[in-house]
Design a protein around this motif. Structure first.
Motif, PDB file in Angstrom:
ATOM      1  N   UNK A   1       1.420  -1.049  -0.046  1.00  0.00           N
ATOM      2  CA  UNK A   1      -0.009   0.094  -0.454  1.00  0.00           C
ATOM      3  C   UNK A   1       0.709   1.564   0.166  1.00  0.00           C
ATOM      4  N   UNK A   2       2.295   1.349   0.868  1.00  0.00           N
ATOM      5  CA  UNK A   2       2.915   2.503   1.145  1.00  0.00           C
ATOM      6  C   UNK A   2       3.547   3.064  -0.653  1.00  0.00           C
ATOM      7  N   UNK A   3       4.326   1.590  -1.246  1.00  0.00           N
ATOM      8  CA  UNK A   3       4.614   1.707  -2.213  1.00  0.00           C
ATOM      9  C   UNK A   3       3.534   2.005  -3.248  1.00  0.00           C
ATOM     10  N   UNK A   4       2.134   1.744  -3.673  1.00  0.00           N
ATOM     11  CA  UNK A   4       1.495   1.941  -4.462  1.00  0.00           C
ATOM     12  C   UNK A   4       0.729   3.562  -4.502  1.00  0.00           C
ATOM     13  N   UNK A   5       0.765   3.306  -3.581  1.00  0.00           N
ATOM     14  CA  UNK A   5      -0.046   5.307  -2.820  1.00  0.00           C
ATOM     15  C   UNK A   5       1.231   5.990  -3.425  1.00  0.00           C
ATOM     16  N   UNK A   6       2.486   5.503  -3.225  1.00  0.00           N
ATOM     17  CA  UNK A   6       3.447   6.678  -3.683  1.00  0.00           C
ATOM     18  C   UNK A   6       3.199   6.294  -4.964  1.00  0.00           C
ATOM     19  N   UNK A   7       3.278   5.443  -5.851  1.00  0.00           N
ATOM     20  CA  UNK A   7       3.589   5.799  -6.580  1.00  0.00           C
ATOM     21  C   UNK A   7       2.262   6.602  -7.435  1.00  0.00           C
ATOM     22  N   UNK A   8       1.002   6.366  -7.495  1.00  0.00           N
ATOM     23  CA  UNK A   8      -0.490   6.528  -7.886  1.00  0.00           C
ATOM     24  C   UNK A   8      -0.650   7.953  -7.782  1.00  0.00           C
ATOM     25  N   UNK A   9       0.196   8.437  -6.763  1.00  0.00           N
ATOM     26  CA  UNK A   9      -0.189   9.773  -6.302  1.00  0.00           C
ATOM     27  C   UNK A   9       1.109  10.762  -6.950  1.00  0.00           C
ATOM     28  N   UNK A  10       2.434   9.648  -7.764  1.00  0.00           N
ATOM     29  CA  UNK A  10       3.268  10.844  -8.708  1.00  0.00           C
ATOM     30  C   UNK A  10       1.814  10.080 -10.313  1.00  0.00           C
ATOM     31  N   UNK A  11       1.319   9.388 -10.625  1.00  0.00           N
ATOM     32  CA  UNK A  11       0.859   9.597 -11.723  1.00  0.00           C
ATOM     33  C   UNK A  11      -0.307  10.183 -11.850  1.00  0.00           C
ATOM     34  N   UNK A  12      -1.148  10.254 -10.324  1.00  0.00           N
ATOM     35  CA  UNK A  12      -1.650  11.561 -10.377  1.00  0.00           C
ATOM     36  C   UNK A  12      -1.014  13.055 -10.231  1.00  0.00           C
ATOM     37  N   UNK A  13      -0.052  13.522 -10.050  1.00  0.00           N
ATOM     38  CA  UNK A  13       0.475  14.313 -10.429  1.00  0.00           C
ATOM     39  C   UNK A  13       0.660  14.913 -11.531  1.00  0.00           C
ATOM     40  N   UNK A  14       1.333  13.602 -12.326  1.00  0.00           N
ATOM     41  CA  UNK A  14       1.824  14.140 -13.840  1.00  0.00           C
ATOM     42  C   UNK A  14       0.366  14.295 -14.465  1.00  0.00           C
ATOM     43  N   UNK A  15      -0.801  13.770 -14.241  1.00  0.00           N
ATOM     44  CA  UNK A  15      -1.725  14.072 -14.946  1.00  0.00           C
ATOM     45  C   UNK A  15      -2.470  15.866 -15.339  1.00  0.00           C
ATOM     46  N   UNK A  16      -2.006  15.857 -13.403  1.00  0.00           N
ATOM     47  CA  UNK A  16      -1.876  17.889 -13.264  1.00  0.00           C
ATOM     48  C   UNK A  16      -0.613  18.462 -14.074  1.00  0.00           C
ATOM     49  N   UNK A  17       0.120  18.419 -13.995  1.00  0.00           N
ATOM     50  CA  UNK A  17       1.246  18.855 -14.464  1.00  0.00           C
ATOM     51  C   UNK A  17       0.947  18.584 -16.218  1.00  0.00           C
ATOM     52  N   UNK A  18       0.096  17.795 -16.805  1.00  0.00           N
ATOM     53  CA  UNK A  18       0.643  17.759 -18.561  1.00  0.00           C
ATOM     54  C   UNK A  18      -1.298  18.167 -19.230  1.00  0.00           C
ATOM     55  N   UNK A  19      -1.585  18.540 -18.088  1.00  0.00           N
ATOM     56  CA  UNK A  19      -3.557  18.319 -17.728  1.00  0.00           C
ATOM     57  C   UNK A  19      -4.019  17.757 -18.658  1.00  0.00           C
ATOM     58  N   UNK A  20      -3.234  16.559 -19.004  1.00  0.00           N
ATOM     59  CA  UNK A  20      -4.088  15.279 -19.151  1.00  0.00           C
ATOM     60  C   UNK A  20      -5.206  14.590 -18.580  1.00  0.00           C
ATOM     61  N   UNK A  21      -5.566  15.148 -17.143  1.00  0.00           N
ATOM     62  CA  UNK A  21      -6.658  14.363 -16.406  1.00  0.00           C
ATOM     63  C   UNK A  21      -6.565  15.954 -15.019  1.00  0.00           C
ATOM     64  N   UNK A  22      -7.263  15.421 -14.149  1.00  0.00           N
ATOM     65  CA  UNK A  22      -7.215  15.897 -13.099  1.00  0.00           C
ATOM     66  C   UNK A  22      -6.102  14.982 -11.538  1.00  0.00           C
ATOM     67  N   UNK A  23      -5.836  16.131 -10.570  1.00  0.00           N
ATOM     68  CA  UNK A  23      -5.488  15.413  -9.653  1.00  0.00           C
ATOM     69  C   UNK A  23      -7.026  14.996  -8.824  1.00  0.00           C
ATOM     70  N   UNK A  24      -6.861  14.238  -8.595  1.00  0.00           N
ATOM     71  CA  UNK A  24      -8.328  13.930  -7.890  1.00  0.00           C
ATOM     72  C   UNK A  24      -7.235  13.199  -6.403  1.00  0.00           C
TER      73      UNK A  24
END
Length: 140
Positions: free
Chosen positions: A87-110
């Protein structure tokens, strides 16, 4: 047998999921960086404002179901056979993916996506443990 199949399928599955998260399902680049930090409230508001049940199922349950396979990552990476580590590893990675969505504007950081995706991983972990106990001979 299941472990071997999983090891073959998880990488293409992950790439497919990343495609969906950044390019698939009618994605487009937003004009602004969007951020939703209200846990649960934004999902409830989405459900209230949804046009159809199909939208609710695809978005809400899809965010859970699509991540169930990652609960089995202990078969690929033995260190992730521990729930806390997984869970710690997954949350860290999904947080990065959500941040990438935010910074690329190809999604919403939710935050809700992180919560729902993590719940899917947790369900997958429970399923993995159940399968390992009940169908030991198939797991190999």
């Amino acid at each position: 047998m299941l472990k071997k199949f999983y090891k073959i399928i998880i990488v293409p599955y992950t790439l497919f999921l990343l495609y969906l998260m950044f390019l698939g399902m009618g994605r487009f680049q937003y004009d602004d960086n969007l951020l939703t930090l209200e846990p649960i409230i934004s999902t409830i508001n989405f459900i209230k404002g949804a046009i159809s049940w199909k939208d609710i199922v695809i978005i809400v349950f899809g965010n859970i179901v699509m991540f169930i396979p990652f609960g089995f990552l202990g078969w690929f990476f033995p260190k992730l056979d521990d729930l806390k580590t997984l869970l710690f590893s997954f949350i860290s990675i999904i947080f990065i993916v959500e941040a990438l969505q935010y910074f690329t504007r190809m999604g919403i950081f939710e935050i809700d996506d992180i919560i729902l995706n993590t719940f899917g991983v947790y369900l997958g972990f429970l399923m993995k443990k159940f399968i390992e106990r009940r169908f030991r001979s198939l797991v190999v």
